[in-house]
Design an enzyme around this catalytic site. Structure first.
Site: not given
Ligand code: CAA
Length: 260
Positions: A111, A134, A66
């Site tokens: 998500g 999460e 998400a």
């Molecule tokens: N939402 C919004 N933006 C996101 C995102 C997300 N879920 N995941 C990554 N991005 C963005 C980052 O903020 C970053 O933006 P900027 O360049 O503007 O800083 C860009 O995408 C690239 O991400 P990273 O710099 O973090 O890339 P990385 O290679 O270092 O890491 C990753 C990749 C491991 C996927 C890391 O981005 C990450 O952990 N993302 C979040 C994953 C997460 O927690 N997802 C669950 C969300 S909650 C959910 O989904 C609940 C549900 O049940 C519905």
């Protein structure tokens, strides 16, 4: 239809829907969920589309979950309403008359993993990573993860993934039944297209009834599910494709399906 966050292409009876927010690793916001619902609804009506493939743009992510930038500011009511909106998209996918395949080209987290699990089949690139992180955000999976993950991989494996929030590699996902196939990155799309075309070449009423029997039957007790299957089996005998399939067998020729 014009989409802001999706690319849609049709290639020989297979519709490719690419979630196109690469700067946010294809994270899902309410607009993208609405667009996905509209795109799937319209592709289901498209006369030449038999299979729908969902994937993510770029080579890094399928869907990183998400959209956290948005979610960070949510009130409880907004969080609930986003979960209900997405839940309805996922039910739409599960109840779709079309087979929906997730081509997991990179991170499928939160998500994103939940979206992939709502699809009929999951094919992954070998560098893909999946998980329900999460817990690291102080929340629980909210788009069906606590329900679909244990059904796919077993209760304790699902709990471990959700308790730790750790990602699993594509190979591990294959081993535990979270994905069905793993391919080299540059071969994922060609293998997905090939499988999709095989399914597209089959009689689509029977494909749809298999999907309904599995989907709905899994939610019934076994006795009712077996009776339900018998009803759908009977329904097959109202179709031209049943007569064609059985005639073709005895005439030692390939069947020509009419999807009626
Ligand atoms: N939402 C919004 N933006 C996101 C995102 C997300 N879920 N995941 C990554 N991005 C963005 C980052 O903020 C970053 O933006 P900027 O360049 O503007 O800083 C860009 O995408 C690239 O991400 P990273 O710099 O973090 O890339 P990385 O290679 O270092 O890491 C990753 C990749 C491991 C996927 C890391 O981005 C990450 O952990 N993302 C979040 C994953 C997460 O927690 N997802 C669950 C969300 S909650 C959910 O989904 C609940 C549900 O049940 C519905």
């Amino acid at each position: 239809m014009v989409y802001n966050n999706l690319l849609v292409e049709i290639d020989q009876r297979v519709a490719w829907v690419t979630i196109n927010r690469p700067k946010a690793l294809n994270a899902l916001n309410p607009d993208t969920i609405n667009e996905l619902s509209a795109a799937i609804g319209s592709l289901e009506q498209h006369p030449s589309v038999k299979v729908i493939v969902l994937t993510g743009s770029g080579d890094k992510a399928f869907v990183a979950g998400a959209d956290l930038a948005l979610m960070k500011t949510f009130s409880p009511v907004q969080a609930r309403s986003f979960a209900l909106q997405t839940g309805s998209l996922f039910r739409q996918i599960e109840n779709s008359p079309r087979v929906v395949i997730a081509a997991i080209n990179g991170y499928a987290l939160g998500g994103g993993c939940e979206l992939a699990m709502a699809c009929d089949l999951r094919l992954a690139a070998e560098q893909a990573q999946m998980g329900q992180p999460e817990i690291n955000l102080g929340i629980i999976p909210g788009w069906g993860g606590t329900q679909r993950l244990p059904r796919l991989v077993g209760v304790s494996r699902a709990k471990e993934m959700m308790f730790t929030g750790e990602m699993v590699s594509a190979q591990r996902a294959l081993q535990i039944g979270l994905v069905d196939h793993v391919f080299a990155q540059d071969e994922l799309f060609s293998h997905t297209q090939k499988l999709a075309q095989t399914i597209a070449s089959k009689p689509q009423i029977a494909i749809r009834l298999i999907k309904e029997a599995v989907q709905n039957g899994m939610e019934m007790d076994k006795e009712k599910a077996i009776r339900y299957e018998a009803d759908l089996f009977g329904l097959c005998f109202t179709t031209e494709d049943q007569r064609e399939g059985m005639s073709a067998f005895f005439e030692k020729r390939s069947a020509v399906w009419k999807d009626c």
